[in-house]
Design a protein around this motif. Structure first.
Motif, PDB file in Angstrom:
ATOM      1  N   LYS A   1       0.828  -1.213   0.000  1.00  0.00           N
ATOM      2  CA  LYS A   1       0.000   0.000   0.000  1.00  0.00           C
ATOM      3  C   LYS A   1       0.858   1.258   0.000  1.00  0.00           C
ATOM      4  O   LYS A   1       0.595   2.201  -0.754  1.00  0.00           O
ATOM      5  CB  LYS A   1      -0.945  -0.003   1.200  1.00  0.00           C
ATOM      6  CG  LYS A   1      -2.076  -0.997   1.057  1.00  0.00           C
ATOM      7  CD  LYS A   1      -3.013  -0.948   2.238  1.00  0.00           C
ATOM      8  CE  LYS A   1      -4.168  -1.911   2.056  1.00  0.00           C
ATOM      9  NZ  LYS A   1      -5.129  -1.842   3.147  1.00  0.00           N
ATOM     10  N   VAL A   2       1.893   1.275   0.828  1.00  0.00           N
ATOM     11  CA  VAL A   2       2.788   2.439   0.888  1.00  0.00           C
ATOM     12  C   VAL A   2       3.520   2.600  -0.443  1.00  0.00           C
ATOM     13  O   VAL A   2       3.607   3.709  -0.985  1.00  0.00           O
ATOM     14  CB  VAL A   2       3.786   2.303   2.064  1.00  0.00           C
ATOM     15  CG1 VAL A   2       4.877   3.362   1.985  1.00  0.00           C
ATOM     16  CG2 VAL A   2       3.061   2.382   3.396  1.00  0.00           C
TER      17      VAL A   2
ATOM     18  N   ASN B   1       2.612   1.529  -3.411  1.00  0.00           N
ATOM     19  CA  ASN B   1       1.675   1.971  -4.433  1.00  0.00           C
ATOM     20  C   ASN B   1       1.419   3.468  -4.334  1.00  0.00           C
ATOM     21  O   ASN B   1       1.382   4.163  -5.354  1.00  0.00           O
ATOM     22  CB  ASN B   1       0.349   1.201  -4.338  1.00  0.00           C
ATOM     23  CG  ASN B   1       0.437  -0.180  -4.930  1.00  0.00           C
ATOM     24  OD1 ASN B   1       1.290  -0.467  -5.758  1.00  0.00           O
ATOM     25  ND2 ASN B   1      -0.464  -1.053  -4.510  1.00  0.00           N
ATOM     26  N   ALA B   2       1.260   3.968  -3.125  1.00  0.00           N
ATOM     27  CA  ALA B   2       1.028   5.396  -2.931  1.00  0.00           C
ATOM     28  C   ALA B   2       2.240   6.218  -3.380  1.00  0.00           C
ATOM     29  O   ALA B   2       2.087   7.272  -4.003  1.00  0.00           O
ATOM     30  CB  ALA B   2       0.708   5.683  -1.468  1.00  0.00           C
TER      31      ALA B   2
ATOM     32  N   GLY C   1       2.446   5.630  -7.414  1.00  0.00           N
ATOM     33  CA  GLY C   1       1.274   5.842  -8.240  1.00  0.00           C
ATOM     34  C   GLY C   1       0.857   4.589  -8.991  1.00  0.00           C
ATOM     35  O   GLY C   1       0.359   4.669 -10.109  1.00  0.00           O
TER      36      GLY C   1
ATOM     37  N   THR D   1      -0.961   0.421  -8.722  1.00  0.00           N
ATOM     38  CA  THR D   1      -2.083  -0.262  -8.078  1.00  0.00           C
ATOM     39  C   THR D   1      -1.758  -1.739  -7.870  1.00  0.00           C
ATOM     40  O   THR D   1      -0.821  -2.264  -8.472  1.00  0.00           O
ATOM     41  CB  THR D   1      -3.355  -0.178  -8.941  1.00  0.00           C
ATOM     42  OG1 THR D   1      -3.138  -0.916 -10.145  1.00  0.00           O
ATOM     43  CG2 THR D   1      -3.716   1.271  -9.270  1.00  0.00           C
TER      44      THR D   1
END
Length: 64
Positions: A8-9, A11-12, A15, A17
């Motif tokens: 999750k980190v 991906n953030a 940018g 998924t």
């Protein structure tokens, strides 16, 4: 080690998924979701490579 949080980190930060990650690893989305939920480290090096970082950096992202 929390692989789901690392994903999750990452991906953030990048940018990206989980769908893109699953495609890169040639996994189905449900299988990737189960692997992340179960905290299975079997493919952790491949996941880190997707984000162009070292395995240790990937693990560190999930521990912060």
């Amino acid at each position: 080690m929390n692989i789901l949080k690392s994903v999750k980190v990452s991906n953030a930060m990048n940018g990206t998924t989980q769908v893109q990650l699953a495609e890169h690893l040639k996994f189905t989305q449900p299988w990737l979701g189960k692997m992340l939920k179960d905290n299975n480290p079997k493919h952790i090096a491949s996941i880190a490579a997707f984000y162009n970082i070292s395995t240790s950096e990937f693990i560190k992202r999930g521990e912060s």
